[in-house]
Design a protein around this motif. Structure first.
Motif, mmCIF file in Angstrom:
data_model
loop_
_atom_site.group_PDB
_atom_site.id
_atom_site.type_symbol
_atom_site.label_atom_id
_atom_site.label_comp_id
_atom_site.label_asym_id
_atom_site.label_seq_id
_atom_site.Cartn_x
_atom_site.Cartn_y
_atom_site.Cartn_z
ATOM 1 N N HIS A 17 1.118 -0.848 -0.147
ATOM 2 C CA HIS A 17 0.248 0.009 -0.042
ATOM 3 C C HIS A 17 0.856 1.293 -0.054
ATOM 4 N N TYR A 18 2.241 1.579 -0.122
ATOM 5 C CA TYR A 18 2.927 2.104 0.339
ATOM 6 C C TYR A 18 2.715 3.220 -1.365
ATOM 7 N N CYS A 19 3.218 4.724 -1.141
ATOM 8 C CA CYS A 19 3.569 5.887 -2.020
ATOM 9 C C CYS A 19 4.013 4.564 -3.487
ATOM 10 N N PRO A 20 3.955 5.628 -4.240
ATOM 11 C CA PRO A 20 5.398 5.418 -5.146
ATOM 12 C C PRO A 20 6.305 6.260 -5.360
ATOM 13 N N GLY A 21 7.518 5.161 -5.261
ATOM 14 C CA GLY A 21 8.492 6.110 -4.429
ATOM 15 C C GLY A 21 9.586 6.192 -3.337
ATOM 16 N N CYS A 22 8.373 5.339 -2.607
ATOM 17 C CA CYS A 22 8.068 4.837 -1.014
ATOM 18 C C CYS A 22 9.282 4.490 -0.933
ATOM 19 N N THR A 23 9.669 4.021 -0.159
ATOM 20 C CA THR A 23 11.514 3.197 0.486
ATOM 21 C C THR A 23 10.846 2.310 1.030
ATOM 22 N N HIS A 24 9.900 2.176 1.597
ATOM 23 C CA HIS A 24 9.451 1.125 2.842
ATOM 24 C C HIS A 24 8.988 0.097 2.214
ATOM 25 N N GLY A 25 9.299 0.105 0.594
ATOM 26 C CA GLY A 25 9.329 -1.457 0.087
ATOM 27 C C GLY A 25 10.871 -1.974 0.162
ATOM 28 N N GLY A 51 2.485 3.328 11.811
ATOM 29 C CA GLY A 51 3.064 4.042 11.157
ATOM 30 C C GLY A 51 2.696 3.993 9.942
ATOM 31 N N CYS A 52 2.561 4.332 9.020
ATOM 32 C CA CYS A 52 2.344 3.661 7.820
ATOM 33 C C CYS A 52 3.291 1.798 7.332
ATOM 34 N N ALA A 53 4.079 1.704 8.376
ATOM 35 C CA ALA A 53 4.524 0.342 8.372
ATOM 36 C C ALA A 53 3.665 -0.431 9.151
ATOM 37 N N ASN A 121 14.573 6.007 9.092
ATOM 38 C CA ASN A 121 14.175 7.608 8.915
ATOM 39 C C ASN A 121 13.816 8.542 8.313
ATOM 40 N N ASN A 122 12.316 8.936 7.683
ATOM 41 C CA ASN A 122 11.868 10.162 6.404
ATOM 42 C C ASN A 122 12.026 11.694 7.058
ATOM 43 N N ALA A 123 12.486 11.094 8.671
ATOM 44 C CA ALA A 123 12.429 12.839 8.319
ATOM 45 C C ALA A 123 10.835 13.607 8.903
ATOM 46 N N TYR A 125 6.314 12.845 9.721
ATOM 47 C CA TYR A 125 5.314 11.830 9.626
ATOM 48 C C TYR A 125 4.378 11.612 8.920
ATOM 49 N N GLY A 126 5.049 10.220 8.310
ATOM 50 C CA GLY A 126 4.075 9.725 6.743
ATOM 51 C C GLY A 126 2.837 9.437 7.729
ATOM 52 N N MET A 127 1.871 8.752 8.049
ATOM 53 C CA MET A 127 0.873 7.919 8.156
ATOM 54 C C MET A 127 0.123 9.192 8.555
ATOM 55 N N THR A 212 13.095 7.986 1.757
ATOM 56 C CA THR A 212 12.264 8.787 1.335
ATOM 57 C C THR A 212 10.349 9.323 1.767
ATOM 58 N N CYS A 213 9.964 10.031 1.616
ATOM 59 C CA CYS A 213 7.744 10.303 1.546
ATOM 60 C C CYS A 213 8.083 11.347 1.221
ATOM 61 N N PRO A 214 8.402 10.644 -0.321
ATOM 62 C CA PRO A 214 8.111 11.538 -1.581
ATOM 63 C C PRO A 214 6.528 12.315 -1.112
ATOM 64 N N THR A 215 4.842 11.435 -0.977
ATOM 65 C CA THR A 215 3.700 12.019 -0.435
ATOM 66 C C THR A 215 4.377 13.515 0.055
ATOM 67 N N ASN A 216 4.623 13.778 1.874
ATOM 68 C CA ASN A 216 4.781 14.152 2.376
ATOM 69 C C ASN A 216 5.595 15.438 2.098
ATOM 70 N N TRP A 217 6.544 15.320 1.501
ATOM 71 C CA TRP A 217 7.980 15.531 1.546
ATOM 72 C C TRP A 217 7.634 16.556 0.104
HETATM 73 S S1 SF4 Z 1 2.776 8.908 2.761
HETATM 74 FE FE1 SF4 Z 1 5.164 8.630 2.789
HETATM 75 S S2 SF4 Z 1 6.351 7.202 4.527
HETATM 76 FE FE2 SF4 Z 1 3.765 7.055 4.400
HETATM 77 S S3 SF4 Z 1 4.298 5.750 2.050
HETATM 78 FE FE3 SF4 Z 1 3.530 7.413 1.707
HETATM 79 S S4 SF4 Z 1 5.705 7.842 1.134
HETATM 80 FE FE4 SF4 Z 1 5.869 6.394 2.410
#
Ligand code: SF4
Ligand SMILES: Cc1ncc(C[n+]2csc(CCOP(=O)(O)OP(=O)(O)O)c2C)c(N)n1
Lengths: 251, 356
Positions: A17-25, A51-53, A121-123, A125-127, A212-217
């Motif tokens: 379910h992670y966003c495109p480009g998210c490094t959780h995967g 959190g997102c994970a 550490n994505n600097a 809060y993603g979720m 990275t957290c491209p979505t929230n960055w």
């Molecule tokens: S919100 Fe950020 S940390 Fe969470 S899945 Fe999307 S990109 Fe990844």
């Protein structure tokens, strides 16, 4: 035909379910590869954060417990003590580990708890939608630091790997980045070494993964990778801060 | 026949837990229950168990979560401020349906309050305490022997329902010395439950300990399941002692330490010609509403006695449903009521009610 890629056995073959480009995967895959290489999937118990994970258990193919926000190291401790033969890892974000769970991670390290912690550490809060984390860089804009994090107001971001490396029970502490193939290859070695440390009974191990957290960055995936390398790595130096053999190395 | 030994309440709970097969204890020091972790720190290593002093009550309850999820018998103990810190964890344990024992030796509050015995955390213990719709099964022992018996029983109940169980005591019960008989530890193999996350060996499917149900329909079903378990416990697990209720005009209702005083008060009142009875809930959750309802048919009035400003009294009212008036006498702040004051209270009520 030579197989160039296979989903690790310790991962379930499904989309995340992670966003495109998210490094959780990427981090999930590296952990699963270490579990595969060590052949310990059937005695591994993972602990998912808030959190997102939080749904990490949907992706890993091993037993899992979902912990309350920040308490994954305590939950992992309970599992560790109950199951001496298990391989136990916790997977935590920076709000989870460096903010609300700061006490639990420090004391798990102090006890030399034989667990492995993967620290993302994505600097931010993603979720919850991009609020300031203790790891947010000075000047970085988030939804709760709309004008950028101010030093005099929120202090300097916390360097978890350095802090934990002052604790004798922490046997292996490293910081890696998940921003390029070369960095990912190094991250893979560090994560493997963290699990090796646990299996050798040497103590607590943690790998901080700059992520990275491209979505929230508010960035495109590639732009986010560049931002990580240009802004995070200078503040969060990469390397091994503590190893079971003793000594540290910057890489 | 097992021998009688003189035991302090706190240590008796700890020894009973060990005999019930509990091998894991996680806790943080707080008065008036320190004898429990101290005893466990000596005793558990002797039987191959683990005692671990956590960095906080928050950590301790989450260690309990992890160990319970791994399928072992595990407990923690604390007192009021520490139990407040454990509430989020207890909610997760209830949500994830994990069995464990939480001992709460209540002291006066709110805030840091005092260290003297109190019953002011009844609401927190029996109405949920943490967030979400859940209940713990809560035992309220009134003697050291009963603490032993209920502790041994508590682990079985916790596992039967996959629910957290709380032992609700106070400083008096924890500190008092009484002769006790420990039932011989049942020499049985405690099987690892078939839901435990202990490693997916031999090709078994992976398991998950979890309290998140992100789809509302799933969470609704989960809540119904939790409630159904508690409803079943309301049918099967209620324990209550009644004394002299058949002919009583005034029926005292009290649990734990205040029930001990009520028993003396009842005897004294009877010797003075006042027909006083006693209902003593042994499980305060599930509460013995039906016992109260039955007694309400014959009693002229109830007098709930608590070391608080009045919490259990609300459950007595729910049980009586207006069939008999419910009065209250309370001593908050760490004060144990005296039998004389309770008799005096009963006499006043008798005069008013019988005079009607
Ligand atoms: S919100 Fe950020 S940390 Fe969470 S899945 Fe999307 S990109 Fe990844
Ligand atoms: C006790 C509690 N406080 C707050 C929250 C809300 N919350 C959920 S996730 C989260 C932060 C997650 O950020 P991080 O740990 O950095 O992980 P990420 O989502 O970035 O991977 C917060 C504050 C919660 N679930 N529980």
């Amino acid at each position: 035909m030579k197989q160039v890629y296979a989903v690790p056995k310790a991962l379930q073959p499904r989309a995340t379910h992670y966003c495109p480009g998210c490094t959780h995967g990427i981090a999930h895959k590296l952990v699963a590869e270490a579990i595969d290489e060590l052949g310990v999937r059937d005695r591994t118990v993972g602990v998912a954060p808030v959190g997102c994970a939080v749904f990490a258990y949907d992706y890993f193919d091993c037993d899992f417990q979902q912990a309350s926000h920040g308490r994954a190291p305590a939950v992992a401790t309970g599992i560790r003590r109950a199951l001496p033969d298990a391989v136990v890892f916790a997977y935590q974000g920076d709000g989870d580990l460096a903010s609300i769970g700061a006490a639990e991670i420090v004391h798990a390290a102090m006890r030399g708890e034989r667990i492995t912690v993967i620290f993302i550490n994505n600097a931010i809060y993603g979720m919850t939608g991009g609020q300031m984390a203790p790891t947010t860089l000075v000047g970085q804009k988030t939804t709760t630091s709309p004008a950028g994090r101010k030093l005099e107001h929120a202090g300097s971001p916390i360097r978890i790997a350095e802090m934990l490396s002052t604790i004798p029970g922490a046997a292996y502490v490293a910081r890696v980045a998940l921003s390029s193939p070369a960095h990912v290859a190094r991250a893979k070695r560090a994560i493997r070494k963290a699990f090796d440390t646990q299996l050798a009974g040497a103590g607590f191990s943690l790998v901080e993964c700059l992520s990275t957290c491209p979505t929230n960055w508010g960035m495109a995936p590639i732009e986010a990778m560049t931002w990580l390398e240009e802004n995070m790595i200078p503040y969060y130096p990469l390397g091994e801060f503590r190893t079971p053999e003793g000594g540290a190395s910057n890489g | 026949m097992a021998e009688r030994k003189l035991f302090k309440g706190n240590e008796a709970v700890a020894e009973a837990a060990v005999r019930a097969g509990c091998r894991f204890f996680f806790g943080y020091p707080i008065t008036p229950q320190n004898e429990i972790p101290e005893y466990m720190s000596r005793r558990l290593p002797e039987v191959g168990g683990v005692f671990l002093q956590a960095e906080s009550e928050v950590a301790a309850i989450n260690m309990v979560y992890g160990a319970a999820g791994a399928g072992v018998r595990v407990m923690t103990s604390s007192s009021s401020p520490g139990i407040s810190l454990k509430q989020e964890g207890i909610s997760y344990i209830a949500g994830a349906e994990l069995p464990c024992l939480i001992v709460n030796m209540v002291r006066g509050g709110p805030g840091l309050g005092g260290i003297q015995p109190a019953q002011s955390d009844y609401f927190q213990a029996v109405k949920g305490g943490g967030h979400g719709d859940y209940h713990c099964i809560v035992f309220a022992p009134a003697s050291v022997q009963e603490m032993v018996d209920l502790t041994m029983h508590a682990f079985d109940v916790a596992e039967k329902y996959r629910m957290p169980v709380m032992m609700l005591g106070d400083g008096v019960l924890g500190q008092m010395m009484e002769p006790v008989v420990f039932p011989d530890p049942a020499p049985r193999d405690l099987p690892t439950p078939d839901w435990a996350t202990n490693g997916a060996r031999d090709g078994r499917a992976t398991r998950l300990i979890n309290s998140i149900y992100i789809k509302p329909d799933d969470l609704l079903r989960h809540n119904h399941k939790l409630q159904a378990k508690f409803k079943q416990a309301q049918v099967d697990e209620v324990r209550c002692e009644t004394v002299n209720t058949e002919d009583a005009d005034i029926v005292l209702v009290a649990y734990g330490t205040s029930a001990r005083v009520c028993r003396s008060a009842m005897d004294r009142a009877r010797s003075e010609g006042l027909r006083v009875g006693l209902v003593r809930p042994i499980t305060v959750s599930p509460f013995p509403y039906q016992v109260i309802a039955d007694v309400a048919r014959t009693a002229r009035a109830f007098l709930a006695v608590e070391m608080s400003m009045g919490q259990m009294v609300e459950d007595v009212k729910l049980g009586a449903l207006g069939a008999a008036p419910v009065h209250f006498y309370g001593t908050p702040g760490g004060i144990v009521p005296t039998a004389a004051a309770i008799v005096e209270e009963a006499r006043k009520i008798a005069k008013a009610e019988v005079g009607k």
